[in-house]
Write an enzyme that holds these catalytic residues in place. Structure first.
Site, PDB file in Angstrom:
ATOM      1  N   ASP A 273     -19.566 -21.506 -31.491  1.00 26.10           N
ATOM      2  CA  ASP A 273     -19.556 -22.470 -30.475  1.00 26.10           C
ATOM      3  C   ASP A 273     -20.264 -22.016 -29.168  1.00 26.10           C
ATOM      4  O   ASP A 273     -21.328 -21.432 -29.626  1.00 26.10           O
ATOM      5  CB  ASP A 273     -18.110 -22.297 -29.532  1.00 26.10           C
ATOM      6  CG  ASP A 273     -17.596 -24.445 -29.129  1.00 26.10           C
ATOM      7  OD1 ASP A 273     -17.905 -24.092 -27.513  1.00 26.10           O
ATOM      8  OD2 ASP A 273     -16.731 -24.130 -29.785  1.00 26.10           O
TER       9      ASP A 273
ATOM     10  N   GLY B  64     -24.536 -20.519 -32.834  1.00 26.63           N
ATOM     11  CA  GLY B  64     -23.754 -20.952 -31.711  1.00 26.63           C
ATOM     12  C   GLY B  64     -24.085 -22.418 -31.181  1.00 26.63           C
ATOM     13  O   GLY B  64     -24.935 -23.292 -31.435  1.00 26.63           O
ATOM     14  N   HIS B  65     -23.686 -22.685 -29.850  1.00 25.63           N
ATOM     15  CA  HIS B  65     -23.949 -23.991 -28.878  1.00 25.63           C
ATOM     16  C   HIS B  65     -24.555 -23.459 -27.659  1.00 25.63           C
ATOM     17  O   HIS B  65     -24.382 -24.722 -27.341  1.00 25.63           O
ATOM     18  CB  HIS B  65     -22.356 -24.658 -28.749  1.00 25.63           C
ATOM     19  CG  HIS B  65     -21.456 -25.209 -29.826  1.00 25.63           C
ATOM     20  ND1 HIS B  65     -20.548 -26.009 -30.059  1.00 25.63           N
ATOM     21  CD2 HIS B  65     -21.682 -25.095 -30.800  1.00 25.63           C
ATOM     22  CE1 HIS B  65     -19.948 -25.795 -31.120  1.00 25.63           C
ATOM     23  NE2 HIS B  65     -20.915 -25.868 -32.019  1.00 25.63           N
ATOM     24  N   GLY B  66     -25.329 -22.432 -27.748  1.00 28.51           N
ATOM     25  CA  GLY B  66     -26.090 -22.370 -26.466  1.00 28.51           C
ATOM     26  C   GLY B  66     -25.086 -21.740 -25.222  1.00 28.51           C
ATOM     27  O   GLY B  66     -23.799 -21.635 -25.836  1.00 28.51           O
TER      28      GLY B  66
ATOM     29  N   ASN C 253     -27.414 -25.526 -29.316  1.00 25.83           N
ATOM     30  CA  ASN C 253     -27.886 -26.194 -27.644  1.00 25.83           C
ATOM     31  C   ASN C 253     -28.995 -25.215 -27.063  1.00 25.83           C
ATOM     32  O   ASN C 253     -28.615 -24.052 -27.466  1.00 25.83           O
ATOM     33  CB  ASN C 253     -27.012 -26.917 -26.900  1.00 25.83           C
ATOM     34  CG  ASN C 253     -26.195 -28.202 -27.670  1.00 25.83           C
ATOM     35  OD1 ASN C 253     -26.922 -29.285 -27.483  1.00 25.83           O
ATOM     36  ND2 ASN C 253     -24.951 -27.711 -28.101  1.00 25.83           N
TER      37      ASN C 253
END
Length: 418
Positions: free
Chosen positions: A241, A263-265, A295
Site C-alpha cells: 500500500d 507500493g502505492h507511492g 503512484n
C-alpha cells in the site's frame, strides 16, 4: 522585585545545565537525540543508565514461549526507574501477543528501547478490539533503536482485498508520544500497517527498513494522522500500500531520502473520509525515489460533504522508475455517501524537478473537484518519459480537470492546454 527576577533567571540557567541533553526545558533536540539513538543501537545508553533486559524478567529466546508479560514487566520497571533507563531486547526470537507500553514514565527522558532480536506475534492471541500488536502510548521522550526486526507474519492472515474488510493490527503504533526517535529497526510482513502514528509530535524516523509483498493488502509502511513535526529520512519502504500515508490533522511533515517500491507511492490522503477533519499543511517530500510503484507523488480525497484543507505541499527532486502515475491529484478517489464532489480544498502545491519514467501514457494527472477546484498548483522542471506497452497512437500527455496550473522550466509530458 528586581532581585527576584535575577534569582529566577539564575534558576533557569541552572536547570538548563542539569537537565539531560535530550530534553532541555521541555525542548526536544532532534540532533542530539539522533546521536543518542546511534549509541543506543549498540547497547550504549550512556553513563549511569540502568539496563532492563527482558531476559531478566523471564522472556525466552526460543521462538516458541510467549513472552508478553515479561516484556511488559521489563518496560514497567524501566518506566518507573528514577534515573536513566533502557529496555533491552537482545538477540534471539521472542513471541509476544498484543502489548501496550503505556506511560507517563517517571524515568529520566528519554526512555530507551534497544532492539537486537526478532519479535514475532503469538499465533493464538486474539487482538483486543481496536488494539494493535505493539503500542507505545503517552510517553514524553522515547528512543527505539537497533538492528532488530518486528516480523508481523502477515502472510498467515492476509485475505483477498475487499471493501469493508476489518483492518488488521498495525505492527507498531505510537500514540500520544512526544519527542521520539525510531531508528535502524526493521518491520517485515505486518498484518496491517507497519508503523501507525497518531496524536504525536516531534518524531524522527531514520534508517528503517519496511518490507512486505506488493500484493499484501493495506500494509502501509508509515501511516500518520493528527501529528505534527515529523521527519522521515534515509529509509527503504516496499510494501502493498502507501509507502507513507499522511491523513487528516498532519502538519509539518518532511520525508527525504526514502526509497519507495513496491507500493502505492507517497500519499497525502485519503482526505474527506471523516466528519470535521483537521487540515493538512506543511508537507515536504524531497530527494526520494519510486520504483515500480502504482503512484509517485499523490494527493487523494473522497467525494464527500466534509470540508477540510490541504495546503503548503512540496514534492521536489524525485526520481520515478516505471511508475504508473508519477504525479497525481485524485479528488475522485472514492465516494462517501451520496456526495458527487469532494469538498476538500487543495491549495499551494508545488511539483518540482521530477524526472524518470512513467508506465502510463498520462504521467501528470490532476483530477480536481468541481465543487472545490484546486488552486495554486505549479509544475517546474518535469522530465518524464514513457516506458510501457501503451498504444503508439495515444500521445504521452497530461490531464487537468478543474484546475489551472502554472508551468516553468522543462515540461515533459507537454502541459495541459490553457
Amino acid at each position: 522585585m528586581a532581585s527576584i527576577g535575577f534569582v529566577a533567571m539564575i534558576a533557569i540557567l541552572v536547570l538548563g545545565l542539569v537537565l539531560p541533553n535530550f530534553q532541555v526545558l521541555g525542548q526536544f533536540n532532534p540532533d542530539q537525540a539522533m546521536e543518542q539513538a546511534k549509541a543506543v543501537a549498540t547497547g550504549n545508553g550512556g553513563p549511569g543508565v540502568e539496563a532492563f533486559n527482558v531476559l531478566d524478567y523471564g522472556a525466552k529466546t526460543d521462538g516458541k514461549t510467549p513472552s508478553s508479560i515479561n516484556f511488559i514487566r521489563a518496560f514497567k520497571a524501566a518506566c518507573n526507574h528514577p534515573g536513566k533507563a533502557m529496555v533491552v531486547i537482545p538477540e534471539g526470537e521472542f513471541v509476544v501477543g498484543s502489548i501496550l507500553f503505556s506511560g507517563p514514565c517517571s524515568c529520566e527522558a528519554p526512555l530507551m528501547v534497544q532492539v537486537s532480536g526478532t519479535v514475532v506475534p503469538q499465533g493464538n492471541t486474539v487482538t483486543a478490539e481496536g488494539a494493535e500488536w505493539i503500542t507505545f502510548q503517552s510517553i514524553d521522550g522515547l528512543i527505539v533503536s537497533g538492528k532488530g526486526t518486528f516480523d508481523g507474519q502477515g502472510e498467515k492472515s492476509w485475505k483477498s482485498k475487499c471493501k469493508g474488510c476489518k483492518r488488521l493490527p498495525a505492527s507498531l503504533k505510537f500514540i500520544k508520544v512526544n519527542g521520539a526517535i525510531i531508528s535502524g529497526i526493521q518491520s517485515v510482513n505486518a498484518k496491517g500497517f507497519h508503523f501507525m502514528i497518531s496524536i504525536c509530535s516531534n518524531l524522527r524516523i531514520d534508517d528503517v527498513n519496511i518490507t512486505a509483498p506488493a500484493e499484501s493488502p493495506n500494509t502501509d509502511g508509515i501511516h500518520m494522522s493528527k501529528t505534527d513535526n515529523v521527519i522521515i529520512s534515509n529509509s527503504r519502504i516496499g510494501t502493498g500500500d502507501d509507502c507513507v500515508g499522511i491523513i487528516h490533522g498532519s502538519t509539518n511533515i518532511t520525508i527525504e531520502n526514502v526509497d519507495c517500491g513496491p507500493g502505492h507511492g507517497i500519499s497525502i490522503g485519503s482526505l474527506g473520509h471523516y466528519d470535521s477533519e483537521a487540515d493538512v499543511s506543511g508537507i515536504t517530500v524531497r530527494n526520494c525515489s519510486f520504483t515500480d510503484t502504482d503512484n509517485g507523488a499523490r494527493i487523494k480525497t473522497y467525494k464527500s460533504d466534509s470540508p477540510s484543507r490541504a495546503s503548503g505541499i512540496i514534492f521536489e527532486d524525485l526520481v520515478m522508475k516505471h511508475v504508473k502515475n508519477p504525479i497525481l491529484i485524485d479528488q475522485e478517489y472514492a465516494k462517501r455517501g451520496s456526495s458527487k464532489h469532494s469538498k476538500v480544498s487543495i491549495e499551494d502545491v508545488q511539483f518540482s524537478n521530477i524526472r524518470g519514467t512513467s508506465a502510463s501514457k498520462v504521467a501528470v494527472d490532476l483530477i480536481c473537484s468541481k465543487a472545490s477546484p484546486c488552486k495554486g498548483i505549479s509544475l517546474k522542471d518535469i522530465d518524464l518519459h514513457f516506458e510501457g506497452t501503451g498504444e503508439a497512437s495515444i500521445p504521452f500527455s497530461s490531464n487537468c480537470t478543474n484546475v489551472k496550473v502554472s508551468y516553468s522550466g522543462i515540461q515533459n509530458p507537454p502541459p495541459c492546454p490553457p
